[in-house]
Design an enzyme around this catalytic site. Structure first.
Site, mmCIF file in Angstrom:
data_model
loop_
_atom_site.group_PDB
_atom_site.id
_atom_site.type_symbol
_atom_site.label_atom_id
_atom_site.label_comp_id
_atom_site.label_asym_id
_atom_site.label_seq_id
_atom_site.Cartn_x
_atom_site.Cartn_y
_atom_site.Cartn_z
ATOM 1 N N ASN A 4 0.956 -1.077 -0.273
ATOM 2 C CA ASN A 4 0.273 -0.372 -0.328
ATOM 3 C C ASN A 4 1.016 1.362 -0.088
ATOM 4 O O ASN A 4 0.621 2.215 -0.653
ATOM 5 C CB ASN A 4 -1.118 -0.135 0.957
ATOM 6 C CG ASN A 4 -2.582 -0.931 1.292
ATOM 7 O OD1 ASN A 4 -2.420 -1.226 -0.193
ATOM 8 N ND2 ASN A 4 -3.115 -0.666 1.492
ATOM 9 N N LEU A 43 -0.671 6.066 -11.931
ATOM 10 C CA LEU A 43 0.007 7.448 -12.383
ATOM 11 C C LEU A 43 -1.196 8.834 -12.788
ATOM 12 O O LEU A 43 -0.274 9.198 -14.014
ATOM 13 C CB LEU A 43 1.094 6.784 -13.025
ATOM 14 C CG LEU A 43 2.628 6.902 -12.660
ATOM 15 C CD1 LEU A 43 3.369 6.465 -13.910
ATOM 16 C CD2 LEU A 43 2.951 7.740 -11.860
ATOM 17 N N CYS A 72 -7.724 2.692 3.553
ATOM 18 C CA CYS A 72 -6.920 1.293 3.474
ATOM 19 C C CYS A 72 -5.735 2.677 3.466
ATOM 20 O O CYS A 72 -4.603 2.521 4.511
ATOM 21 C CB CYS A 72 -6.428 0.010 2.831
ATOM 22 S SG CYS A 72 -7.145 -0.620 3.037
ATOM 23 N N ARG A 93 -14.077 7.054 3.205
ATOM 24 C CA ARG A 93 -13.922 7.051 4.703
ATOM 25 C C ARG A 93 -12.700 7.304 4.003
ATOM 26 O O ARG A 93 -12.078 7.489 2.964
ATOM 27 C CB ARG A 93 -13.477 5.582 5.086
ATOM 28 C CG ARG A 93 -13.895 5.353 6.273
ATOM 29 C CD ARG A 93 -13.208 3.146 6.569
ATOM 30 N NE ARG A 93 -13.785 2.310 5.446
ATOM 31 C CZ ARG A 93 -13.216 1.471 5.737
ATOM 32 N NH1 ARG A 93 -13.143 0.300 6.715
ATOM 33 N NH2 ARG A 93 -13.518 0.305 4.605
HETATM 34 N N1 LIG Z 1 -11.855 -2.521 2.286
HETATM 35 C C1 LIG Z 1 -10.485 -2.776 2.063
HETATM 36 O O1 LIG Z 1 -10.497 -3.222 0.477
HETATM 37 C C2 LIG Z 1 -9.094 -3.663 2.526
HETATM 38 C C3 LIG Z 1 -8.324 -5.078 1.640
HETATM 39 C C4 LIG Z 1 -7.677 -4.932 2.440
HETATM 40 C C5 LIG Z 1 -7.544 -4.839 3.894
HETATM 41 N N2 LIG Z 1 -8.374 -4.419 4.374
HETATM 42 C C6 LIG Z 1 -8.348 -4.338 6.345
HETATM 43 O O2 LIG Z 1 -9.169 -5.212 6.339
HETATM 44 C C7 LIG Z 1 -9.734 -4.641 7.556
HETATM 45 C C8 LIG Z 1 -11.184 -4.026 8.173
HETATM 46 O O3 LIG Z 1 -11.023 -3.414 6.997
HETATM 47 P P1 LIG Z 1 -12.869 -3.139 5.889
HETATM 48 O O4 LIG Z 1 -12.777 -1.675 5.148
HETATM 49 O O5 LIG Z 1 -13.594 -4.343 5.682
HETATM 50 O O6 LIG Z 1 -13.167 -2.857 8.055
HETATM 51 P P2 LIG Z 1 -15.169 -2.578 8.259
HETATM 52 O O7 LIG Z 1 -14.733 -1.700 8.687
HETATM 53 O O8 LIG Z 1 -15.714 -2.288 7.014
HETATM 54 O O9 LIG Z 1 -14.955 -4.009 8.564
HETATM 55 C C9 LIG Z 1 -14.773 -3.842 10.198
HETATM 56 C C10 LIG Z 1 -16.142 -4.628 11.011
HETATM 57 O O10 LIG Z 1 -15.536 -5.394 12.161
HETATM 58 C C11 LIG Z 1 -16.312 -5.663 13.201
HETATM 59 N N3 LIG Z 1 -16.277 -5.896 14.108
HETATM 60 C C12 LIG Z 1 -15.205 -4.785 14.778
HETATM 61 N N4 LIG Z 1 -14.837 -5.375 16.030
HETATM 62 C C13 LIG Z 1 -15.398 -6.711 16.303
HETATM 63 C C14 LIG Z 1 -15.293 -7.013 16.636
HETATM 64 N N5 LIG Z 1 -15.091 -7.398 18.099
HETATM 65 N N6 LIG Z 1 -16.064 -9.085 16.378
HETATM 66 C C15 LIG Z 1 -16.051 -8.955 15.455
HETATM 67 N N7 LIG Z 1 -17.431 -7.971 14.224
HETATM 68 C C16 LIG Z 1 -15.913 -6.799 14.718
HETATM 69 C C17 LIG Z 1 -17.468 -4.429 12.641
HETATM 70 O O11 LIG Z 1 -18.636 -4.162 13.413
HETATM 71 C C18 LIG Z 1 -16.930 -4.059 11.306
HETATM 72 O O12 LIG Z 1 -18.309 -4.831 10.463
HETATM 73 C C19 LIG Z 1 -8.638 -3.735 8.388
HETATM 74 O O13 LIG Z 1 -7.249 -3.964 9.242
HETATM 75 C C20 LIG Z 1 -8.437 -2.948 6.653
HETATM 76 O O14 LIG Z 1 -6.712 -2.289 6.573
HETATM 77 C C21 LIG Z 1 -9.037 -4.121 3.890
#
Ligand SMILES: NC(=O)c1ccc[n+]([C@@H]2O[C@H](COP(=O)([O-])OP(=O)(O)OC[C@H]3O[C@@H](n4cnc5c(N)ncnc54)[C@H](O)[C@@H]3O)[C@@H](O)[C@H]2O)c1
EC number: 1.1.1.22
Length: 448
Positions: free
Chosen positions: A222, A264, A274, A344
């Site tokens: 990233n 680019l 992210c 976000r």
């Molecule tokens: N969104 C992307 O494109 C993407 C890509 C690669 C990696 N990631 C990584 O993945 C992770 C999640 O990202 P996201 O975009 O899906 O976030 P998001 O906010 O959409 O989802 C997170 C979910 O986790 C739930 N949650 C929080 N605490 C919890 C718990 N204790 N038990 C169960 N559920 C719980 C929340 O309610 C929410 O639904 C992050 O670390 C992010 O950096 C995201």
């Protein structure tokens, strides 16, 4: 195989459905009851092309189910994927690990049999080793919980395809002092190989390594993408001053295969859940490790990125004669990128909010993200169509490159606006076509 996916947001919901598509039995777990209710009813709580069809198919057969109960999850799963959020801390740049810690602790405590926890969230280097300890101390005695790190590289807007057919998979294992995987880690690797048997048969590269490398691969990837975007945007600042064509420049350097043309595109910069938080968290972690200097340049990458937003606002102010008070401005796009409703840290929404705070009457339209944007900034005027956004506008800003905006007919839009001035914040329109249709065409990276 029986598996759970803990955290059913953008990453987790997609992963859960994709695992069902691969033939596994999946239980999605989240603390958000409303999200669980929607998913259980076969409805995706966010916009992701192709996901809703797959979810519907697998909810109908029962291959994927959803719950808020860790007890149910602990009894059900042999593998538990962790996909909860790791947002930027409120009071700093580091990643907030509260949710990951809580998920690992709760699922370990609820485990009724030996199992593997596979972390997918993006975490600071050093987390997996700590979380393996947490899992061991939380699990009931006699129950072995092995933790691996399996970072996720999906792109929103292509999440289903990226999860089913990723360009690579990475697995981080616990190594012993001699630098080899422990026997428990080797057993966990075998389990993950079974989970991803389809992808492995298809020849997708599977990189097995230690915890630290696996954790770093994700943030390094990233950061590199962010560097590419800020590099071209830094050059934009030069071409804005001396002239030149930033798009041709990008095409020309991009033809060098060592550089590549992707990422680019000069414009209002990167955002989303992210890239911004990941580069900040990586710097914060380096700083904790006493390595401030190593990644200091990422602060510059962040600054260049944020300067683009301010520059775009100033361009709009200039076009409105120095003040935005009482001006009507059309903003096209709120999502941080097309094919997503994720707002976000979105440059588009940030710019729209700044224009509004400076007195402009902002009419914003996004094909998918109006509702999410309205939750964040309720005071903007969200409209249901492109035509409604531009009607009467003094300046029009294209800030998210949805196809609907890229394909706009300049003559039709000119017939609706108050003043035919457009700021192309993504460099996706054909300047000649817009100028021929009577527009004053401005774009980032062009001298005005
Ligand atoms: N969104 C992307 O494109 C993407 C890509 C690669 C990696 N990631 C990584 O993945 C992770 C999640 O990202 P996201 O975009 O899906 O976030 P998001 O906010 O959409 O989802 C997170 C979910 O986790 C739930 N949650 C929080 N605490 C919890 C718990 N204790 N038990 C169960 N559920 C719980 C929340 O309610 C929410 O639904 C992050 O670390 C992010 O950096 C995201």
């Amino acid at each position: 195989m029986r598996m759970t996916v803990i955290g059913t947001g953008y990453l987790g919901a997609t992963h859960a459905v994709a695992m069902a598509e691969l033939g596994h039995e999946v239980l999605g777990v989240d603390v958000d009851q409303a999200k669980i209710d929607l998913l259980s009813a076969g409805q995706v709580p966010f916009h992701e092309p192709g996901l809703s069809e797959l979810l519907g198919k697998h909810v109908a057969t029962g291959a994927v189910r959803f719950t808020t109960s860790y007890e149910e999850a602990g009894a059900f799963g042999d593998v538990h994927f962790i996909g909860v959020g790791t947002p930027q801390k409120r009071n700093g740049h580091a990643a907030d690990m509260t949710y990951v810690d809580s998920a690992v602790e709760q699922i370990s405590r609820a485990a009724t049999h030996d199992c593997v926890i596979a972390g997918k969230s993006t975490v600071p280097v050093g987390s997996a080793a700590r979380l393996q300890e947490l899992a061991l101390t939380s699990a009931p005695s006699g129950t072995r919980v092995s933790l691996v790190w399996n970072p996720e590289f999906l792109r929103e807007g292509h999440a289903v395809e990226d999860t089913l057919r990723p360009d690579r998979m990475v697995l981080g294992l616990e190594y012993d002092d001699a630098g080899r995987p422990t026997s428990a880690a080797q057993a966990a690797e075998a389990v993950l190989r079974e989970v991803y048997a389809h992808q492995l048969e298809a020849g997708i590269p599977f990189i097995v390594t230690d915890y630290a490398t696996a954790e770093l691969v994700k943030v390094a990837a990233n950061s590199f993408l962010a560097i590419k975007i800020s590099f071209i945007n830094a050059l934009s600042e030069i071409t804005e001053t001396v002239g030149g064509d930033i798009r041709t420049l990008a095409d020309a350097i991009g033809l060098d295969e060592r550089i590549g043309r992707k990422f680019l595109n000069a414009g209002v910069g990167f955002g989303g859940g992210c890239l911004p938080k990941d580069i900040r968290a990586l710097r914060a972690r380096a700083s904790e490790l006493g390595l401030d200097q190593s990644l200091r340049f990422l602060a510059e990458v962040d600054d260049i990125n944020l300067r683009r937003r301010e520059y775009t606002v100033q361009l709009a102010v200039q076009e409105c004669g120095g003040s935005l008070h009482g001006t009507q401005i059309a903003v096209l796009g709120a999502a941080f990128k097309p094919e997503s409703d994720d707002v976000r840290d979105s440059p588009a929404l940030d710019i729209a909010a700044r224009l509004h705070s400076m007195g402009a009457d902002v009419r914003l339209y996004d094909p998918q993200a109006n509702a999410n944007a309205a939750q964040r900034y309720p005071r903007l005027d969200y409209v249901a169509s492109l035509d409604a956004a531009v009607t009467g506008a003094q300046v029009t800003l294209l800030l998210t490159e949805w196809r609907e905006f890229r394909d706009m007919d300049p003559r039709h839009v000119a017939s609706l606006v108050g003043t035919p001035t457009i700021i192309d914040g993504r460099n996706v329109l054909d300047p000649a076509a817009w100028q021929d249709a009577g527009w004053r065409y401005l774009a980032l990276g062009r001298r005005h």
